[in-house]
Design an enzyme around this catalytic site. Sequence first.
Site, PDB file in Angstrom:
ATOM      1  N   ASP A 241      -2.628   6.237  -3.539  1.00  0.00           N
ATOM      2  CA  ASP A 241      -1.466   5.638  -2.882  1.00  0.00           C
ATOM      3  C   ASP A 241      -0.923   4.510  -3.754  1.00  0.00           C
ATOM      4  O   ASP A 241      -1.360   4.313  -4.889  1.00  0.00           O
ATOM      5  CB  ASP A 241      -1.811   5.169  -1.469  1.00  0.00           C
ATOM      6  CG  ASP A 241      -2.790   3.998  -1.455  1.00  0.00           C
ATOM      7  OD1 ASP A 241      -3.473   3.791  -2.465  1.00  0.00           O
ATOM      8  OD2 ASP A 241      -2.870   3.296  -0.425  1.00  0.00           O
TER       9      ASP A 241
ATOM     10  N   SER B  56       0.822  -1.207   0.000  1.00  0.00           N
ATOM     11  CA  SER B  56       0.000   0.000   0.000  1.00  0.00           C
ATOM     12  C   SER B  56       0.860   1.263   0.000  1.00  0.00           C
ATOM     13  O   SER B  56       1.629   1.498  -0.918  1.00  0.00           O
ATOM     14  CB  SER B  56      -0.960  -0.043   1.194  1.00  0.00           C
ATOM     15  OG  SER B  56      -1.964   0.928   1.083  1.00  0.00           O
TER      16      SER B  56
END
Length: 447
Positions: free
Chosen positions: A241, A100
């Site tokens: 992200d 992530s």
Amino acid sequence: MRKYFGTDGIRGRANGVITPELALKVGQAAGLVFQRGDHRHRVVIGKDTRLSGYMIETALVAGFTSVGMDVLLLGPMPTPAVAMLTRSMRADIGVMISASHNPFEDNGIKIFGPDGFKLSDDVEREIERLIDSNLQTKLAGAGELGRAKRIESVHARYIEFAKRTLPRNLTLDGLRVVVDCANGAAYRVAPETLWELGAEVIAIGTEPDGFNINRDVGSTAPEALVAKVRELRADIGIALDGDADRVLVVDEKGQRVDGDQLMAVVARSWQEDQRLSKNGIVATIMSNLGLERYLGGLGLGMVRTAVGDRYVLEHMREHGYNLGGEQSGHIIMSDYATTGDGLVAALQLLSVVQRQQRPVSEVCHCFDPLPQVLKNVRYGAGGEPLRQDSVVTAIEGARQRLGEGGRLVIRPSGTEPVIRVMAEGDDRDLVVQVVDDVVEALRKVAA
């Protein structure tokens, strides 16, 4: 406590925690858990742009094929795209290789069931049990091994999916959009989607080299996006992200818009269109009290869960909500996706902007956030500072001082020996003092 899985899959330093040996066993264990029936079982595997993705992907392929599962390799794709394609391609499992918003040195393994949802705690425990068992006795015979191949058309499939979340006659004509893809998984699909919808697109963070994911770009480092929006006088900036399951927005003035304001915009829009399945949304204990008050003024409720998009989603599924999310930008719209989708959330905001023909700064300023202060206190491994009498007394005193007009949230981190102390209320000075008092009590016992 689970041994390998955290709140969002298995995550850690590549070649430290996430080793080829572990990835191999995860593939074997997950493959065995999801072999149900006598059909040819298949798994889809996507990844972000980290250097270690090649190593982990190869080890996972070996694990899945060794227990008889066919593997479809998607290449770099957003996490929500992998979840969507797991269902669309009738796969038995979906896997996303990503850490992530973490730096490139870390990586992780997220697993989705055939319905595209993240696994339950019980299924994760069963996978962990198998990882630590003698898997050698459970391997497929030589004639039942799986095959692996790369799929090239998946980018177009996800782009079309994202575009279909908007009304058919709505375009982004006339909008100048800066999109920051964090040198991550959405570096191809996000700019193409926005361009195909009619926007003038300026893309940054679209040159991944294996090392630069999330480095000075993306939703956790929006300074580059802010500068570019101001430089080009863009209408909006969109920052994703590394795996594109969260989003941060920058308005035309360069001001940041967090997930709380985005949820407010979408909730109001969906309420007006009678699209909310329940009379409210689901958020976490970290969402600002200003959001809760704003929704209350609209006649909408807000249910809070523990921090983590999986907990938001679990409550949404159990109680029938179709909108939820986190202040950090994980926005879950279950009418479209089974996990947070940064691009789809941004498109929902853009649809409101286009319909209202108002600047993003006006559309996204739904409420004034209450002063909110967050501090972290590190403590020694194995310690339990929250059980100490002095800390209990300090916390109780802080809650009494805040009263019903404020909130105090104390929570241990799920990944490190850190306690997070957050307070909010109408009086900033009081909020700061309350947090400082609790932090001081924690530091004394932690020392």
